[in-house]
Design a protein around this motif. Structure first.
Motif, PDB file in Angstrom:
ATOM      1  N   PHE A 186       0.826  -1.214   0.000  1.00 40.49           N
ATOM      2  CA  PHE A 186       0.000   0.000   0.000  1.00 40.49           C
ATOM      3  C   PHE A 186       0.856   1.258   0.000  1.00 40.49           C
ATOM      4  CE2 PHE A 186      -2.617  -3.314   1.984  1.00 40.49           C
ATOM      5  CZ  PHE A 186      -3.700  -3.293   1.111  1.00 40.49           C
TER       6      PHE A 186
ATOM      7  N   ASP B   9      -0.954   4.447  -0.659  1.00 41.92           N
ATOM      8  CA  ASP B   9      -2.073   4.698   0.233  1.00 41.92           C
ATOM      9  C   ASP B   9      -1.548   5.074   1.620  1.00 41.92           C
ATOM     10  OD1 ASP B   9      -4.103   3.888  -1.713  1.00 41.92           O
ATOM     11  OD2 ASP B   9      -3.327   1.865  -1.424  1.00 41.92           O
TER      12      ASP B   9
ATOM     13  N   TYR C 266      -6.179   3.467   4.012  1.00 37.80           N
ATOM     14  CA  TYR C 266      -6.961   4.532   3.395  1.00 37.80           C
ATOM     15  C   TYR C 266      -6.324   4.916   2.064  1.00 37.80           C
ATOM     16  CZ  TYR C 266      -9.202   5.330   7.911  1.00 37.80           C
ATOM     17  OH  TYR C 266      -9.911   5.187   9.079  1.00 37.80           O
ATOM     18  N   GLU C 267      -7.162   5.217   1.083  1.00 38.62           N
ATOM     19  CA  GLU C 267      -6.656   5.800  -0.156  1.00 38.62           C
ATOM     20  C   GLU C 267      -6.181   7.215   0.141  1.00 38.62           C
ATOM     21  OE1 GLU C 267      -8.911   4.155  -4.079  1.00 38.62           O
ATOM     22  OE2 GLU C 267      -9.966   5.658  -2.928  1.00 38.62           O
ATOM     23  N   LYS C 268      -5.389   7.769  -0.744  1.00 39.62           N
ATOM     24  CA  LYS C 268      -4.897   9.138  -0.541  1.00 39.62           C
ATOM     25  C   LYS C 268      -6.038  10.138  -0.416  1.00 39.62           C
ATOM     26  CE  LYS C 268      -0.489   8.552  -0.426  1.00 39.62           C
ATOM     27  NZ  LYS C 268       0.212   8.676   0.818  1.00 39.62           N
TER      28      LYS C 268
ATOM     29  N   LEU D 285     -10.352   1.720   2.904  1.00 42.58           N
ATOM     30  CA  LEU D 285     -10.372   0.521   2.066  1.00 42.58           C
ATOM     31  C   LEU D 285     -10.517  -0.755   2.892  1.00 42.58           C
ATOM     32  CD1 LEU D 285      -7.421   1.392  -0.361  1.00 42.58           C
ATOM     33  CD2 LEU D 285      -9.873   1.661  -0.779  1.00 42.58           C
TER      34      LEU D 285
ATOM     35  N   ASP E 148     -14.539  -1.108   1.183  1.00 45.85           N
ATOM     36  CA  ASP E 148     -14.687  -0.509  -0.143  1.00 45.85           C
ATOM     37  C   ASP E 148     -15.369  -1.498  -1.081  1.00 45.85           C
ATOM     38  OD1 ASP E 148     -14.196   0.357  -2.833  1.00 45.85           O
ATOM     39  OD2 ASP E 148     -12.559   1.597  -2.124  1.00 45.85           O
TER      40      ASP E 148
END
Length: 185
Positions: free
Chosen positions: A48, A51, A76-78, A83, A105
């Motif tokens: 990741f 991320d 977490y995504e940026k 997620l 997600d």
């Protein structure tokens, strides 16, 4: 000739990238995205790398809290979208493999297309399920994935806090999934 080779190279690159992107969100028994049963906690940073990882460590065996929580790694995504929540088998150990992954997600899905947005009839059509009732929800055990999916009792029209037995026939086809956890044991 050169144009044809260049075009072939572009097509091959696109196919490889699309396969890699699909693997990033596939859910199977022993696999969630790029995480497998062999993945260790210290490898999460590489998997990741684009991320954000929020680490919530427990007190471990040395702490005073007898009701200690597990370590958790929240991915977490940026952009801030949650997620996954990853729990290792061993606490405070970077070489530990993964115990469970809670999926947050809807892009994470099985080959049959089952994800967080799936309703009960879609899940029941492609998997054999065993229901177990708790105070506020019904947990569906999905042996093909070694996963559990939870449906809130309000989706069933039940508002009481009893652990009465619930059968698959009592669950409405359009009942929505509250949580989706894949277990790696």
């Amino acid at each position: 000739m050169i144009k044809r080779n260049f075009l072939s190279l572009i097509v091959a690159s696109l196919l490889i990238m699309s396969c890699t992107n699909n693997d990033q969100f596939i859910v199977e028994k022993g696999k969630v995205g790029l995480i497998t049963t062999e993945t260790t906690v210290k490898e999460l940073g590489n998997i990741f790398e684009n991320d954000s990882i929020v680490t919530q460590l427990s007190e471990g065996a040395l702490g005073d809290n007898y009701f200690q929580d597990d370590d958790k790694y929240l991915i977490y995504e940026k952009g801030g979208k949650h997620l996954l929540t990853i729990v290792p088998k061993e606490q405070l150990d970077s070489t530990s493999t993964i115990k469970s992954i809670e999926i947050h997600d809807e892009r994470f899905k099985t080959k049959a297309g089952i994800n967080l947005k799936s309703n009960f009839s879609e899940i029941n059509a492609t998997n054999s399920l065993r229901p177990e009732s708790t105070l506020q929800s019904v947990t569906l055990f999905v042996d093909e994935l070694n996963a559990t999916m939870t449906i809130d009792k309000e989706e069933l029209g039940l508002r009481d806090f009893r652990t009465q037995k619930v059968s698959l026939a009592q669950i409405p086809d359009l009942a929505k999934i509250k949580s989706f956890v894949v277990w790696f044991n």
